[in-house]
Design a protein around this motif. Structure first.
Motif, PDB file in Angstrom:
ATOM      1  N   ALA A  81       0.836  -1.206   0.000  1.00 20.75           N
ATOM      2  CA  ALA A  81       0.000   0.000   0.000  1.00 20.75           C
ATOM      3  C   ALA A  81       0.868   1.252   0.000  1.00 20.75           C
ATOM      4  O   ALA A  81       0.570   2.233  -0.702  1.00 20.75           O
ATOM      5  N   SER A 115      -9.555   4.748   1.927  1.00 17.14           N
ATOM      6  CA  SER A 115      -9.095   3.378   2.201  1.00 17.14           C
ATOM      7  C   SER A 115      -9.760   2.815   3.451  1.00 17.14           C
ATOM      8  O   SER A 115     -10.127   1.632   3.505  1.00 17.14           O
ATOM      9  N   ASP A 117      -7.107  -1.101   0.490  1.00 14.90           N
ATOM     10  CA  ASP A 117      -6.053  -0.087   0.667  1.00 14.90           C
ATOM     11  C   ASP A 117      -5.448   0.302  -0.671  1.00 14.90           C
ATOM     12  O   ASP A 117      -5.392   1.489  -1.033  1.00 14.90           O
TER      13      ASP A 117
END
Length: 453
Positions: free
Chosen positions: A299, A324, A433
């Motif tokens: 991420a 996210s 994410d």
């Protein structure tokens, strides 16, 4: 006191802590083994010793041991003399005795088993031959069977004679032929209410639901729940009756499986409890945290692709966790619904498309609602219409990704014969994410000139 304790338990503990042992003794005699089994963590060492000695005197030790959680049994048995433990194993149900022996360290297991005698040793030995998560591993070899030619009156007379030696409740009478093959079942209620001159063949339910000893315990528990059974017979490959599984066994299995699924969703070992040693708890958790670290790095790498965009408009760094984070929450919702459906047998791969479409529709609906709200808030906060529209689009897109991941990943794991609860949460979180950052920062990069103008 913890809320899980009732008033009787709290009063008993006060008596013990105040050393009013004679009153505590009288109270203990009236208490249920399940209530007594909860009290061990609340007792000091000297109190625990008195507790065990009193359980021996009142012949409640076997019942209490049978009611203990698996992670507490070994700790409790350290307080019990071995010869007394063997006596307990002789007295309790064979299936409970087998469970206790199976949970002992390997060397001690064989030693204790060899000290059993007679029919109990034979019964326990057979049960230990089955895997613990199978029908054979949880069944009781104690049951009542009769020939179909007996009259109801004769059956009741036999039942009265047999019941005195039974350690478990009698829910059904199993009807077998001359070769001990199961041909029917008569409930206790039907037996009592039928005319005494009728034969068991006349009142029995033919072709009853039965399971094989190697059937998965979760499937057996689901069967008992689905058909509202009090017990289910276990038969071998020749259709001979070898045991039964009662509804209380099914409840224990469902509780165990539910606990296992909850632990798997949190990527925890099932042996991890409040009283588990630090190293035992830390080791499996560290493994999954390292895997989680890898997905977090992925991420972070996604964010680094847009470092130039963020440097041009720093406010993006404050907004992207909202996208996210909401995606992660939505994904967990879909994941929970699908994992539950898989656990209860309500969903399988054949229904995958239907489940995914439903969750996608939910994701789109919630995405529009949440996106509209965060869009208005963003506009009121920053007075930037383009930024607000980017938030709306990113939120809608990520909630759709969340719904897709939450529905598809557990279904795929089940298709691959893996536990869908075990690793789904990590994959879903990674998807939301990475997807959220890509959508929000990607759209921001496309419209950066309009955003900063």
């Amino acid at each position: 006191m913890q809320k899980s304790l009732n008033r009787v338990q709290e009063a008993f503990l006060r008596l013990v802590h105040n050393r009013a042992y004679s009153h505590a003794y009288n109270a203990l005699k009236q208490m249920h083994p399940a209530d007594l089994a909860q009290l061990l963590p609340y007792l000091q060492e000297r109190e625990q010793q008195w507790f065990v000695e009193t359980l021996l005197k009142t012949r409640k030790l076997g019942g209490v041991i049978s009611e203990l959680d698996e992670n507490k049994v070994l700790e409790f048995l350290e307080l019990v003399p071995q010869e007394e433990f063997v006596k307990v194993l002789e007295e309790i149900n064979a299936d409970d005795a087998a469970d206790l022996i199976a949970g002992l360290p390997e060397g001690q297991r064989q030693e204790i088993f060899e000290r059993l005698s007679g029919s109990q040793k034979k019964a326990v030995g057979k049960l230990l031959g089955y895997a613990p998560d199978t029908a054979g591993g949880i069944m009781s070899p104690e049951f009542v069977s009769m020939e179909q030619t007996l009259t109801v009156g004769e059956a009741i007379d036999q039942l009265r004679a047999k019941a005195s030696g039974e350690k478990e409740e009698i829910y059904n009478i199993y009807i077998c032929d001359a070769d001990d093959q199961l041909v029917g079942v008569v409930s206790f209620r039907d037996l009592v209410l039928s005319p005494p001159d009728k034969t068991l063949q006349d009142i029995m339910e033919r072709n009853p639901v039965a399971v094989r000893p190697h059937a998965n315990q979760e499937l057996v528990a689901d069967m008992i729940a689905r058909y509202n059974l009090l017990s289910v017979p276990v038969i071998d490959e020749n259709h001979r009756l070898i045991g039964r599984i009662t509804v209380d066994d099914a409840i224990d299995v469902l509780k165990e499986e539910a606990t296992e699924d909850i632990y798997h969703l949190g990527n925890l070992a099932q042996e991890d409890h409040i009283s588990t040693p630090v190293w035992t708890s830390a080791k499996p958790r560290a493994l999954w945290l390292l895997i989680n670290l890898g997905t977090a790095v992925l991420a972070a790498a996604t964010i680094s692709l847009f470092s130039e965009t963020i440097s041009r408009f720093v406010i993006l760094a404050a907004l992207m966790p909202i996208v996210s984070g909401m995606g992660g929450n939505a994904g967990t919702q879909s994941l929970t619904v699908v994992v539950r459906g898989l656990a209860l047998g309500e969903v399988d791969w054949s229904l995958a498309l239907k489940v995914i479409w439903k969750e996608l529709a939910v994701g789109l609906f919630n995405g529009v609602i949440i996106g509209a709200v965060i869009g208005v808030l963003t506009y009121l906060w920053y007075h930037n219409l383009t930024l607000a529209m980017v938030m709306v689009l990113a939120m809608v897109g990520n909630l759709i990704i969340a719904a897709l991941a939450g529905a598809f990943i557990p279904l795929l794991l089940r298709k691959l014969r893996q536990d869908p609860a075990l690793a789904s949460s990590i994959f879903v979180t990674t998807a939301t994410d990475v997807g959220g950052f890509l959508l929000f920062l990607g759209l921001s990069t496309i419209f950066i000139k309009l955003i900063i103008s």
